[in-house]
Design a protein around this motif. Sequence first.
Motif, PDB file in Angstrom:
ATOM      1  N   SER A  14       0.831  -1.102  -0.045  1.00  0.00           N
ATOM      2  CA  SER A  14      -0.065  -0.055  -0.024  1.00  0.00           C
ATOM      3  C   SER A  14       0.871   1.004   0.129  1.00  0.00           C
ATOM      4  N   PRO A  15       0.489   2.517  -0.578  1.00  0.00           N
ATOM      5  CA  PRO A  15       1.139   3.634  -0.675  1.00  0.00           C
ATOM      6  C   PRO A  15       1.411   4.068   1.068  1.00  0.00           C
ATOM      7  N   ALA A  16       0.514   3.986   1.897  1.00  0.00           N
ATOM      8  CA  ALA A  16       0.850   4.137   3.275  1.00  0.00           C
ATOM      9  C   ALA A  16       1.865   3.356   3.886  1.00  0.00           C
ATOM     10  N   ALA A  17       2.235   1.844   3.528  1.00  0.00           N
ATOM     11  CA  ALA A  17       3.041   1.151   3.817  1.00  0.00           C
ATOM     12  C   ALA A  17       4.787   1.744   3.490  1.00  0.00           C
ATOM     13  N   TRP A  18       4.391   2.106   2.129  1.00  0.00           N
ATOM     14  CA  TRP A  18       5.862   2.769   1.511  1.00  0.00           C
ATOM     15  C   TRP A  18       6.242   3.992   2.075  1.00  0.00           C
ATOM     16  N   VAL A  29       0.782   5.152  14.469  1.00  0.00           N
ATOM     17  CA  VAL A  29       2.056   4.635  13.556  1.00  0.00           C
ATOM     18  C   VAL A  29       1.783   3.263  13.043  1.00  0.00           C
ATOM     19  N   ASP A  30       0.814   2.965  12.162  1.00  0.00           N
ATOM     20  CA  ASP A  30       0.527   1.799  11.721  1.00  0.00           C
ATOM     21  C   ASP A  30      -0.081   1.796  10.618  1.00  0.00           C
ATOM     22  N   SER A  31       0.678   1.460   9.249  1.00  0.00           N
ATOM     23  CA  SER A  31       0.324   1.687   7.943  1.00  0.00           C
ATOM     24  C   SER A  31      -0.940   0.908   7.596  1.00  0.00           C
ATOM     25  N   ALA A  32      -1.010  -0.370   8.325  1.00  0.00           N
ATOM     26  CA  ALA A  32      -2.189  -1.260   7.950  1.00  0.00           C
ATOM     27  C   ALA A  32      -3.530  -0.804   8.380  1.00  0.00           C
ATOM     28  N   GLN A  33      -3.418   0.444   9.103  1.00  0.00           N
ATOM     29  CA  GLN A  33      -4.897   1.169   9.451  1.00  0.00           C
ATOM     30  C   GLN A  33      -5.394   2.028   8.268  1.00  0.00           C
ATOM     31  N   ALA A  34      -4.568   2.294   7.230  1.00  0.00           N
ATOM     32  CA  ALA A  34      -4.591   3.315   6.246  1.00  0.00           C
ATOM     33  C   ALA A  34      -5.455   2.328   5.073  1.00  0.00           C
ATOM     34  N   GLY A  35      -6.893   2.455   5.262  1.00  0.00           N
ATOM     35  CA  GLY A  35      -7.646   1.760   4.391  1.00  0.00           C
ATOM     36  C   GLY A  35      -8.096   2.473   3.084  1.00  0.00           C
ATOM     37  N   SER A  36      -8.834   1.995   2.159  1.00  0.00           N
ATOM     38  CA  SER A  36      -9.077   2.437   0.782  1.00  0.00           C
ATOM     39  C   SER A  36     -10.646   2.259   0.610  1.00  0.00           C
TER      40      SER A  36
END
Length: 276
Positions: free
Chosen positions: A124-128, A205-212
């Motif tokens: 995901s873009p957030a993870a990057w 501080v958790d990119s997994a929370q950035a949904g789509s």
Amino acid sequence: MTNKFEFLARWGYAARGVVYITLGLIALLGSSAGEEASTHGALSNLLGQPFGRFLLGTVAIGLVGHVLWRLAQALLNADNQENNLKGYLARGGNLASGIINGVLALAAARLVIASGGSSDGGGSPAAWLMQQPFGRFLVGVLGLVIIAAGAVQAWRGISGKYRERLQLPSGKSDLLGGVSVFGLVARGVVLSITGGFFVFAAVVVDSAQAGSVPEALDWVRNLPSGTYLYALAAAGLVAFGLYSFIEARYRRIDAPEQADVKRGMAKAASAVDRLS
């Protein structure tokens, strides 16, 4: 049509319409069957139709045209925006839209080439972003930008600003206008919810929370009366797809001439040289 660039721009709006209509229909009809109500899921669904590779290839080319048009709006000021904060923000939004649709076009092309393989298009873009210096800050800023973009889109529908560049036929103005408002507001709301997920991801501080889109629709479904709101949001995405077709047909497009494109490319090359 004045030139080939205008044809590409209109093709691009239509291609975006195909993606969003498919996305909305998956959300309305396919989620119970386990289909993914996301842009990647919509592209995969197109590939599974008769002549799917040809259809998806056509959409991919159209999305490339849409990217080129967005870049012309942003870098060549094809819409003749004023040289003030409002104009620069509008051009910045067009640039962001061009980048997003570029990613979508790349995903469509990869699916065509891979014949619908299992590739999910990477992380995901957030993870990057979270892995970059000041990554938490970048994810938060991106979330705020997405929220603002969604709010602006919804406001354009509610205020009627979307009509400024549309030349709707008088006999169909009310019907087409109603579809446009519904689609713009629905997509704006979904976009803002998505941006909220990015902000939350930055806070914890958790990119997994950035949904789509899927997470945004699921969040809507879990609200009070969520089943009805979910159906309304999904129908709104279909309406936004129809609005894209309305733009493809009735939008005023001041397509740049070849000389303008060459001048823009020369300026971009000069700017890159100065930075390097």
